[in-house]
Design a protein around this motif. Structure first.
Motif, PDB file in Angstrom:
ATOM      1  N   GLN A  21       0.827  -1.203   0.000  1.00 23.29           N
ATOM      2  CA  GLN A  21       0.000   0.000   0.000  1.00 23.29           C
ATOM      3  C   GLN A  21       0.864   1.257   0.000  1.00 23.29           C
ATOM      4  O   GLN A  21       0.466   2.296  -0.555  1.00 23.29           O
ATOM      5  N   ARG A  22       2.024   1.186   0.628  1.00 22.09           N
ATOM      6  CA  ARG A  22       2.920   2.333   0.670  1.00 22.09           C
ATOM      7  C   ARG A  22       3.769   2.429  -0.595  1.00 22.09           C
ATOM      8  O   ARG A  22       3.917   3.510  -1.170  1.00 22.09           O
ATOM      9  N   THR A  23       4.331   1.300  -0.993  1.00 22.69           N
ATOM     10  CA  THR A  23       5.176   1.261  -2.185  1.00 22.69           C
ATOM     11  C   THR A  23       4.858  -0.002  -2.972  1.00 22.69           C
ATOM     12  O   THR A  23       5.301  -1.099  -2.597  1.00 22.69           O
ATOM     13  N   PRO A  24       4.057   0.093  -4.015  1.00 22.79           N
ATOM     14  CA  PRO A  24       3.724  -1.106  -4.790  1.00 22.79           C
ATOM     15  C   PRO A  24       4.958  -1.682  -5.485  1.00 22.79           C
ATOM     16  O   PRO A  24       5.681  -0.956  -6.166  1.00 22.79           O
ATOM     17  N   TYR A  25       5.193  -2.952  -5.254  1.00 21.27           N
ATOM     18  CA  TYR A  25       6.346  -3.608  -5.898  1.00 21.27           C
ATOM     19  C   TYR A  25       6.264  -3.448  -7.414  1.00 21.27           C
ATOM     20  O   TYR A  25       7.262  -3.177  -8.077  1.00 21.27           O
ATOM     21  N   TRP A  26       5.075  -3.634  -7.949  1.00 21.76           N
ATOM     22  CA  TRP A  26       4.865  -3.503  -9.386  1.00 21.76           C
ATOM     23  C   TRP A  26       4.511  -2.052  -9.702  1.00 21.76           C
ATOM     24  O   TRP A  26       3.389  -1.619  -9.524  1.00 21.76           O
ATOM     25  N   GLY A  27       5.517  -1.319 -10.148  1.00 23.58           N
ATOM     26  CA  GLY A  27       5.358   0.093 -10.436  1.00 23.58           C
ATOM     27  C   GLY A  27       6.262   0.950  -9.574  1.00 23.58           C
ATOM     28  O   GLY A  27       6.684   2.027  -9.979  1.00 23.58           O
ATOM     29  N   MET A  28       6.535   0.476  -8.337  1.00 26.52           N
ATOM     30  CA  MET A  28       7.411   1.164  -7.394  1.00 26.52           C
ATOM     31  C   MET A  28       7.008   2.637  -7.241  1.00 26.52           C
ATOM     32  O   MET A  28       5.833   2.941  -7.104  1.00 26.52           O
ATOM     33  N   ARG A  29       7.962   3.547  -7.312  1.00 26.27           N
ATOM     34  CA  ARG A  29       7.645   4.956  -7.077  1.00 26.27           C
ATOM     35  C   ARG A  29       6.849   5.580  -8.220  1.00 26.27           C
ATOM     36  O   ARG A  29       6.339   6.695  -8.096  1.00 26.27           O
ATOM     37  N   GLY A  30       6.707   4.857  -9.311  1.00 24.26           N
ATOM     38  CA  GLY A  30       5.926   5.347 -10.438  1.00 24.26           C
ATOM     39  C   GLY A  30       4.436   5.113 -10.290  1.00 24.26           C
ATOM     40  O   GLY A  30       3.649   5.492 -11.171  1.00 24.26           O
ATOM     41  N   GLY A  31       4.029   4.487  -9.185  1.00 24.22           N
ATOM     42  CA  GLY A  31       2.606   4.239  -8.964  1.00 24.22           C
ATOM     43  C   GLY A  31       2.246   2.785  -9.185  1.00 24.22           C
ATOM     44  O   GLY A  31       2.980   2.024  -9.827  1.00 24.22           O
ATOM     45  N   ASP A  32       1.111   2.375  -8.657  1.00 18.81           N
ATOM     46  CA  ASP A  32       0.664   0.989  -8.683  1.00 18.81           C
ATOM     47  C   ASP A  32       0.336   0.538 -10.110  1.00 18.81           C
ATOM     48  O   ASP A  32      -0.642   0.999 -10.713  1.00 18.81           O
ATOM     49  N   LEU A  33       1.169  -0.358 -10.634  1.00 18.70           N
ATOM     50  CA  LEU A  33       0.948  -0.867 -11.983  1.00 18.70           C
ATOM     51  C   LEU A  33      -0.345  -1.662 -12.086  1.00 18.70           C
ATOM     52  O   LEU A  33      -1.042  -1.604 -13.102  1.00 18.70           O
ATOM     53  N   ASP A 341       9.166   4.782 -15.759  1.00 16.91           N
ATOM     54  CA  ASP A 341       7.776   4.529 -16.117  1.00 16.91           C
ATOM     55  C   ASP A 341       7.719   3.303 -17.029  1.00 16.91           C
ATOM     56  O   ASP A 341       8.246   3.331 -18.140  1.00 16.91           O
ATOM     57  N   VAL A 342       7.095   2.231 -16.545  1.00 18.62           N
ATOM     58  CA  VAL A 342       7.051   0.978 -17.306  1.00 18.62           C
ATOM     59  C   VAL A 342       5.638   0.650 -17.805  1.00 18.62           C
ATOM     60  O   VAL A 342       5.409  -0.439 -18.339  1.00 18.62           O
ATOM     61  N   LYS A 343       4.707   1.549 -17.650  1.00 16.79           N
ATOM     62  CA  LYS A 343       3.308   1.262 -17.985  1.00 16.79           C
ATOM     63  C   LYS A 343       3.139   0.854 -19.443  1.00 16.79           C
ATOM     64  O   LYS A 343       2.489  -0.161 -19.753  1.00 16.79           O
ATOM     65  N   ASP A 344       3.706   1.624 -20.340  1.00 16.60           N
ATOM     66  CA  ASP A 344       3.560   1.309 -21.763  1.00 16.60           C
ATOM     67  C   ASP A 344       4.215  -0.025 -22.112  1.00 16.60           C
ATOM     68  O   ASP A 344       3.730  -0.755 -22.990  1.00 16.60           O
ATOM     69  N   TYR A 345       5.312  -0.335 -21.424  1.00 19.20           N
ATOM     70  CA  TYR A 345       5.998  -1.604 -21.693  1.00 19.20           C
ATOM     71  C   TYR A 345       5.074  -2.783 -21.409  1.00 19.20           C
ATOM     72  O   TYR A 345       4.962  -3.722 -22.215  1.00 19.20           O
ATOM     73  N   TYR A 346       4.384  -2.739 -20.277  1.00 21.22           N
ATOM     74  CA  TYR A 346       3.505  -3.853 -19.910  1.00 21.22           C
ATOM     75  C   TYR A 346       2.240  -3.884 -20.766  1.00 21.22           C
ATOM     76  O   TYR A 346       1.748  -4.973 -21.096  1.00 21.22           O
ATOM     77  N   LEU A 347       1.728  -2.745 -21.137  1.00 23.84           N
ATOM     78  CA  LEU A 347       0.562  -2.726 -22.027  1.00 23.84           C
ATOM     79  C   LEU A 347       0.903  -3.367 -23.368  1.00 23.84           C
ATOM     80  O   LEU A 347       0.107  -4.130 -23.933  1.00 23.84           O
ATOM     81  N   ASP A 348       2.089  -3.073 -23.877  1.00 16.06           N
ATOM     82  CA  ASP A 348       2.518  -3.670 -25.141  1.00 16.06           C
ATOM     83  C   ASP A 348       2.703  -5.171 -24.994  1.00 16.06           C
ATOM     84  O   ASP A 348       2.296  -5.958 -25.865  1.00 16.06           O
ATOM     85  N   LEU A 349       3.304  -5.595 -23.891  1.00 17.25           N
ATOM     86  CA  LEU A 349       3.508  -7.022 -23.627  1.00 17.25           C
ATOM     87  C   LEU A 349       2.175  -7.754 -23.570  1.00 17.25           C
ATOM     88  O   LEU A 349       1.993  -8.826 -24.169  1.00 17.25           O
ATOM     89  N   MET A 350       1.208  -7.182 -22.878  1.00 18.61           N
ATOM     90  CA  MET A 350      -0.092  -7.825 -22.720  1.00 18.61           C
ATOM     91  C   MET A 350      -0.891  -7.817 -24.020  1.00 18.61           C
ATOM     92  O   MET A 350      -1.625  -8.759 -24.303  1.00 18.61           O
ATOM     93  N   SER A 351      -0.730  -6.767 -24.788  1.00 20.27           N
ATOM     94  CA  SER A 351      -1.394  -6.722 -26.088  1.00 20.27           C
ATOM     95  C   SER A 351      -0.910  -7.858 -26.983  1.00 20.27           C
ATOM     96  O   SER A 351      -1.702  -8.511 -27.679  1.00 20.27           O
ATOM     97  N   MET A 352       0.400  -8.120 -26.937  1.00 19.00           N
ATOM     98  CA  MET A 352       0.976  -9.218 -27.721  1.00 19.00           C
ATOM     99  C   MET A 352       0.421 -10.560 -27.253  1.00 19.00           C
ATOM    100  O   MET A 352       0.039 -11.406 -28.071  1.00 19.00           O
TER     101      MET A 352
END
Length: 360
Positions: A21-33, A341-352
């Motif tokens: 809740q304080r620091t999401p492992y997935w996303g870290m300081r960039g916010g909860d992935l 910021d890894v959001k776009d990376y995971y969206l692309d991975l999931m789209s594939m």
């Protein structure tokens, strides 16, 4: 319907942990992935498995969270390794609702999470012989019986030591002194802090029942011989790199993309060569790394079918090696002290991966 299940690595945490809740492992300081992906319509969840536990213990915990049951580490395993057979009960709060064959899983494991999801898939399908032989049928978890097919669509490993990491073996090689490796003066202090973070607290169990044991090269090779690359599962791996080769053939970390906590270890891995107790030769091919894991180890389990990723010809039953991610061990999911910021990376991975469903 695909459900994306994220499994953290060594010393990590997931959605069941207050720390998330304080620091999401997935996303870290960039916010909860997870929150971001759900906003994009992705069904996903972050598992919480033992930060320092063995791949076996973590696989059992993952099953309990998915099935909504109490963790059963197995009668045989718990007796052999000296810890309680049962753990936390997830009956009232499973990771996902109504896990069945209509909801196929995409298991995404970072670092040691890769070994976790691979062993989980092996037990799920083929069962656990030792547990079957040591346990009465009515006293055994369905997990250990195996035969649970058609539940896993894909396995994705991120910076995973699929063949182990020399970060452990080099400290047991009498011919090599890691402490004498040239590195920035400040990196030694930070490496010592990191070591305290990733080394488990001795709780009385057998020392062979921890993640750091499983990640030795010889132990990883032994585990690989027991794990199946299933013909109906899509496999993807993402190796990472934050070092560059120097004129003398060793690898040094790029300070621009290597977290300060990983610099010392990157220097050590980048110059270590030797031979393991089991005879595995560690040569210059092992020098390239992400600060904790050798890049060569994160590509695919040695000896398994593999190919460089070609999005036009993705097949199940073969490891599709994605382009090497340029960044240190933690940047692939948001960065430790350096935000990415890894959001776009995971969206692309999931789209594939979504496009691989037969009904799409």
């Amino acid at each position: 319907m695909l459900q994306y299940i994220f499994v953290h690595g060594l010393a990590g945490w997931g959605s069941y942990d207050e720390r998330y809740q304080r620091t999401p492992y997935w996303g870290m300081r960039g916010g909860d992935l997870m929150q971001y992906l759900r906003g994009k319509g992705v069904v996903c969840a972050a598992a919480s498995v033992s930060p320092h536990g063995s791949a076996w213990d973590r696989a059992c915990e993952l099953y309990a969270q998915l099935a909504g049951s109490r963790v059963d580490y197995g009668a045989f395993h718990s007796k052999r390794y000296g810890h309680d057979r049962y753990g936390r009960d997830f009956s009232d709060h499973p990771l996902i609702a109504q896990w069945d064959s209509d909801k196929r899983l995409v298991l995404i494991g970072h670092s040691f999470g890769g070994a976790t999801v691979r062993l989980f898939s092996e037990i799920l399908v083929n069962g656990a012989k030792d547990e079957i032989e040591a346990t009465e049928a009515d006293d055994m978890s369905p997990f250990f019986r195996g035969g649970i097919n058609d539940r896993i669509h894909s396995i994705v490993t991120l910076a995973s030591p699929l063949n182990g990491t020399t970060a452990y073996d080099m400290f047991e090689d009498a011919s090599f002194d890691p402490l004498r490796v040239k590195a920035p003066w400040w990196s030694t202090r930070l490496a010592n802090i990191l070591s305290k973070w990733v080394v488990p607290v001795n709780d009385g169990r057998d020392p062979c029942d921890f993640a750091d044991y499983d990640m030795h090269l010889d132990i990883a090779a032994e585990m690989n011989r027991r794990l199946t690359t299933f013909p109906d599962v899509y496999y993807f791996s993402v190796p990472c790199r934050s070092t560059k080769e120097t004129k003398d053939g060793i690898h040094r970390p790029s300070l621009r993309i290597t977290d300060p906590f990983f610099v010392k270890r990157a220097c050590q891995i980048g110059c270590y060569s030797g031979v393991t107790k089991g005879g595995t030769v560690i040569d210059s091919a092992w020098h390239e790394n992400d600060g904790l894991v050798n890049t060569i180890s994160a590509k695919a389990p040695f000896g398994e079918p593999q190919q460089e990723l070609n999005r036009e010809s993705i097949r199940p039953g073969i490891w599709n090696i994605c382009p090497t991610y340029i960044g240190d061990h933690m940047m692939i999911h948001g960065g430790l002290t350096r935000k990415r910021d890894v959001k776009d990376y995971y969206l692309d991975l999931m789209s594939m991966i979504d496009r691989l469903q037969p009904d799409i």
